[in-house]
Design a protein around this motif. Sequence first.
Motif, short mmCIF file in Angstrom:
data_model
loop_
_atom_site.label_atom_id
_atom_site.label_comp_id
_atom_site.label_asym_id
_atom_site.label_seq_id
_atom_site.Cartn_x
_atom_site.Cartn_y
_atom_site.Cartn_z
N LEU A 193 0.83 -1.21 0.00
CA LEU A 193 0.00 0.00 0.00
C LEU A 193 0.86 1.25 0.00
O LEU A 193 0.57 2.23 -0.70
N CYS A 194 1.92 1.23 0.82
CA CYS A 194 2.79 2.42 0.88
C CYS A 194 3.57 2.59 -0.42
O CYS A 194 3.76 3.72 -0.90
N ALA A 195 4.03 1.49 -0.98
CA ALA A 195 4.74 1.57 -2.26
C ALA A 195 3.84 2.12 -3.36
O ALA A 195 4.29 2.89 -4.22
N ASP A 196 2.56 1.76 -3.32
CA ASP A 196 1.63 2.19 -4.37
C ASP A 196 1.46 3.71 -4.41
O ASP A 196 1.12 4.27 -5.46
N VAL A 197 1.65 4.38 -3.28
CA VAL A 197 1.50 5.84 -3.24
C VAL A 197 2.85 6.54 -3.24
O VAL A 197 2.95 7.74 -2.93
N GLY A 198 3.92 5.79 -3.55
CA GLY A 198 5.23 6.41 -3.72
C GLY A 198 6.03 6.57 -2.45
O GLY A 198 7.02 7.32 -2.43
#
Length: 407
Positions: A94-99
């Motif tokens: 989830l955190c990777a998906d928002v950069g």
Amino acid sequence: MFEALARIPEEELKRRRDAVRRHLHVLAPEAGGILVFSRLNIYYLTGTFGQGVLWVPLEGDSVLLIRKGVNRARLEAGIDHILPYKSYSELPGLCADVGSPFTPTLAAVMSGLTWQLGTMLAAKLKDYTLVPGDHAVALARMVKSEFELDILRRCGEKHHHCLYDVLPGRIHPGMTEREIAHKAWEVFFGEGHMGILRMQAHDEEAFLGHVSAGDSGNYPSGFNGPLGLRGEHPASALMGNANKIWREGEPLMLDIGFQLEGYHTDKTQAYFAGAASSIPADIRRAHEFCMELQDWMCAEAGPGVTPETLYVHCVEEAGKRGFADGFMGLDENKVPFVGHGIGLTVDEFPPMAKGFTQPLEQGMVIALEPKQGIRDVAMVGVENTFEITADGCRCISGDRYDMIPVK
């Protein structure tokens, strides 16, 4: 359809998260960011009392992941990325998906998790190294901004008004501790107390505070403070006891916190059942000694002074003046501190105690509480909340510390 009841300014929240980053860089330089789990710390850093986890990377945007209450968080939080989640295993993706991807080493505020949840987190994030990050948040919260200080000053003003100006006219000898506690609640709620006191220490509780008449002040206590109390019941050793009556000739100690907009001030007010002229010499002398110590600490405390300096002086003075036996509690009730930091919880960092040598700083808020137990009689003394200013220290919870006679 709905609007937030209140919002913390985004620049204030950014200041807080940046402070955590600065401290983390020093305390855990191997960590690329910090995971925050306790709801109170999530509130401090986002403005919403969220149930979940906050990821604050050293670089990049923070991400708030919520188990329950996403819509409320979106109303209140000053943060762009607010996402729902069900399992800790989802967090990296989830955190990777928002950069804002996780780094190989993650700091975590471990006191915000039970052992069970901590074990589960470690298992779900087995590809990452977890290191403690609690102190980075504690140090950030230790120094208050002008936004926070404004709330605390208003809180302290109301606090003094309740305990010093209003409550003496609502209580009298012959009342039980429990009746006095209820009168205190009426007064506090009338002035805007928000109905909860929060403690930081694991498994410590507070509700209103301590109401201790006469020898209740030295009653054995498991609470980490000098003032004893009978309390309501063994299952709730807080507030005051329904069978203990405040009798003529007895001191009464009310150690009660005030909470406004999430922030606390701490104050203890002493009363005496009878005329001022009838206060026994030993009680008067002990209370005056505590006021002298509080005055000394206020005069000495300021940027650059250490908590240890304040504590050591007070202990030495108690020994020189014949008060060593009951200073800061009798027997098992004795505690090894004379005060503590205060803010979103009653018991914040740092304690005014031996071994705490990090100097006080402008913007810190501390409670100073010199108290003296008198064996077979009562406990007396004072407690007030103080702001560390650029050039010293000032009380924000009143300017009168005398024992109030009540007939």
